[in-house]
Design an enzyme around this catalytic site. Structure first.
Site, short mmCIF file in Angstrom:
data_model
loop_
_atom_site.label_atom_id
_atom_site.label_comp_id
_atom_site.label_asym_id
_atom_site.label_seq_id
_atom_site.Cartn_x
_atom_site.Cartn_y
_atom_site.Cartn_z
N ASN A 77 -29.83 83.74 -107.93
CA ASN A 77 -29.67 82.87 -109.10
C ASN A 77 -30.34 81.53 -108.81
OD1 ASN A 77 -27.60 80.92 -108.01
ND2 ASN A 77 -26.47 82.86 -107.79
N ASP A 132 -21.52 87.79 -108.58
CA ASP A 132 -20.30 88.58 -108.79
C ASP A 132 -20.50 90.03 -108.36
OD1 ASP A 132 -18.70 86.52 -109.76
OD2 ASP A 132 -19.53 86.69 -111.79
N LYS A 166 -39.07 99.33 -98.49
CA LYS A 166 -39.43 98.88 -99.84
C LYS A 166 -39.38 100.07 -100.80
CE LYS A 166 -43.08 96.73 -102.45
NZ LYS A 166 -44.49 96.93 -102.64
N PHE A 209 -15.42 75.26 -108.97
CA PHE A 209 -16.35 74.84 -110.01
C PHE A 209 -16.35 75.90 -111.10
CE2 PHE A 209 -19.22 71.24 -108.96
CZ PHE A 209 -18.59 70.84 -107.79
N LYS A 265 -9.46 79.83 -115.07
CA LYS A 265 -9.88 80.02 -113.68
C LYS A 265 -9.00 79.22 -112.73
CE LYS A 265 -14.60 81.17 -114.67
NZ LYS A 265 -15.98 80.75 -114.80
N LYS A 314 -7.01 81.34 -110.02
CA LYS A 314 -7.46 81.24 -108.62
C LYS A 314 -6.60 80.26 -107.82
CE LYS A 314 -12.20 82.57 -109.94
NZ LYS A 314 -13.59 82.63 -109.54
N1 CTP Z 1 -16.59 81.99 -106.80
C1 CTP Z 1 -16.35 82.51 -105.53
N2 CTP Z 1 -16.61 83.82 -105.27
C2 CTP Z 1 -17.09 84.64 -106.23
C3 CTP Z 1 -17.35 84.12 -107.52
C4 CTP Z 1 -17.10 82.80 -107.77
O1 CTP Z 1 -15.93 81.75 -104.66
N3 CTP Z 1 -17.34 85.90 -105.94
C5 CTP Z 1 -16.27 80.59 -107.08
C6 CTP Z 1 -17.44 79.68 -107.36
O2 CTP Z 1 -17.91 79.08 -106.18
C7 CTP Z 1 -16.84 78.66 -108.30
C8 CTP Z 1 -15.81 79.44 -109.06
O3 CTP Z 1 -15.52 80.59 -108.25
O4 CTP Z 1 -16.15 77.66 -107.60
C9 CTP Z 1 -16.19 79.87 -110.46
O5 CTP Z 1 -17.16 80.84 -110.44
P1 CTP Z 1 -17.56 81.64 -111.75
O6 CTP Z 1 -18.62 82.62 -111.39
O7 CTP Z 1 -17.89 80.67 -112.83
O8 CTP Z 1 -16.24 82.34 -112.09
P2 CTP Z 1 -15.88 83.83 -112.22
O9 CTP Z 1 -14.48 83.94 -111.73
O10 CTP Z 1 -16.88 84.68 -111.51
O11 CTP Z 1 -15.85 84.09 -113.77
P3 CTP Z 1 -16.98 84.53 -114.80
O12 CTP Z 1 -18.14 85.08 -114.03
O13 CTP Z 1 -16.28 85.50 -115.62
O14 CTP Z 1 -17.32 83.27 -115.55
#
Ligand code: CTP
Length: 409
Positions: A218, A288, A298, A334, A348, A352
């Site tokens: 990303n 995720d 490859k 975040f 969240k 969390k």
């Molecule tokens: N985060 C994490 N580990 C993951 C995904 C996210 O530690 N596998 C943490 C990020 O560093 C951030 C927070 O979770 O502090 C929010 O991440 P985000 O991707 O926005 O939240 P998700 O729970 O994945 O929700 P969604 O993708 O549904 O928005």
């Protein structure tokens, strides 16, 4: 503006001036610094003197102006060396694309650039130029590089520009430049309120390998997490910075940097360190999902047929730390949202088990991935809400550090 903090009193400050129209504001900056008790010497490029005169600068600073490497009236034969020893800090206002580029590339071909290349103490650059020039990728690369080397940037503001257009590129007002310098001085002079604290930070993107040459990633640059690490380390914390791939460098010796690539690696590093930490701030943009299978060669194109990649879920690092959190430990997450921002962020925070969450909205210009600026809202567990303005990531890091500090102990 109130300079009662006295941070500038007795300080030797070099005001560098390069050749942009905003140079007409430089005498005001010099006056404000002198009024705050500093001793000021000016160093200019030749072009700067098209916009502001030597006489004006000498009058407001009460000192000779250094603008010519070889002028017979220079006090010393190597004026730039004696001047860099004299100065406690330096500010360049305005800083043109040219002078920024010279410093970023070690070019020293006139009085100001020679001085800048030899100067190793706190340095502030106040960019001022046309919007397109500011946005030029090489100018941004130079700014990013200098920032990574510890140079402070006083962000330019938006508004009417001398070229007749509107946009970002106006030099910040002298009052605000002085305020940022005072802030930094107070900071450097030892606000050690994190002394004895240990903080875990995650930063940057994760790369999830598909095969030997491809990955899912990303656009996260890591700038927010690195700014947090520097801020906390500067205030006395021992920082464990677990970071995904980024070109950024760390500076403070209080930072222990752990480079990882994938979410699983970040998970192992973060969960391994959290128990020894007083707090954790997870700013990484963690993927995720990851490919269910990784090829160590490859992958070849399969004729004309499409390809399906099966993805499996990565562990949620933040949620795991939320479960592991012990009494007295603080956890900050975040949230990057595009719609129903606050509602989603609060969900969240609850799910969390966080103490507060820093909300970034992608709807805000200049905020989020890749930018040097950010605009965040801090949402607390007890319903508190602090709405920030658009500012540098370093300034946002300071706000977050202040907020976290009030929750520790
Ligand atoms: N985060 C994490 N580990 C993951 C995904 C996210 O530690 N596998 C943490 C990020 O560093 C951030 C927070 O979770 O502090 C929010 O991440 P985000 O991707 O926005 O939240 P998700 O729970 O994945 O929700 P969604 O993708 O549904 O928005």
């Amino acid at each position: 503006m109130n300079y009662s903090v006295d941070a500038l009193k007795g300080k030797h400050i070099i005001v560098g001036i390069s050749g942009g129209i905003a140079a007409y504001k430089a005498p005001l900056l010099v006056r404000l610094l002198v009024k705050a008790g500093a001793e000021v010497r000016c160093a200019t490029t030749e072009h700067a003197l098209q916009f502001v005169t030597t006489l004006t600068l000498e009058t407001v600073s009460n000192n000779a102006v250094y603008s010519d490497l070889f002028a017979p009236h220079n006090e010393h034969s190597t004026e730039h060396i004696s001047l860099k020893d004299w100065g406690d800090m330096m500010v360049v206002a305005p800083a043109t694309a040219n002078i920024i580029g010279k410093l970023a590339n070690g070019i020293a071909d006139d009085a100001l650039s020679t001085l800048l290349v030899s100067f190793r103490k706190p340095l502030f650059l106040c960019p001022a130029m046309n919007t397109q020039m500011l946005e030029c990728h090489s100018v941004q690369r130079n700014i990013d590089y200098l920032r990574s080397q510890g140079v402070h940037f006083v962000e330019s503001t938006s508004g009417a520009l001398a070229c007749g257009t509107e946009g970002k590129g106006r030099m910040e007002e002298p009052e605000n430049i002085v305020a940022q310098m005072v802030d930094q001085l107070n900071h450097d002079d030892g606000q050690q309120d994190y002394d004895g604290k240990r903080v875990l930070i995650t930063a940057g993107p994760t790369y999830e390998r598909i095969d030997a040459v491809r990955f899912i990633g990303n656009y996260s640059s890591g700038k927010m997490g690195f700014a947090l690490a520097e801020e906390l380390a500067g205030r006395g914390a021992k920082v464990v910075l677990v970071t995904g791939p980024t070109h950024l460098t760390t500076h403070h010796t209080n930072i222990e940097r752990i480079d990882i690539e994938s979410a699983e690696e970040m998970y192992r590093a973060a969960t391994g360190h959290f128990a020894q930490c007083d707090a954790a701030i997870l700013s990484a943009a963690v993927a995720d999902y990851r490919p269910a299978e990784r090829a160590d060669y490859k992958l070849k194109k399969q004729g004309d047929s499409d390809m399906t990649l099966r993805l499996v879920q990565n562990p949620d690092i933040l949620a795991t730390l939320g479960q592991q959190k012990q009494q007295g430990q603080r956890l900050v997450g975040f949230a990057l949202e595009t719609n129903d921002e606050e509602q989603n962020a609060l969900k969240k925070l609850e799910k969390k088990n966080l103490d507060f969450i820093v909300l970034n909205s992608l709807q805000d210009a200049g905020a989020g991935f890749g930018h040097n600026t950010n605009k965040v809202t801090i949402l607390d567990r007890d319903g508190g809400k602090t709405v920030g303005t658009l500012k540098s990531k370093a300034a946002v890091a300071k706000d977050i550090a202040d907020h976290l500090r009030s929750l520790l102990d």
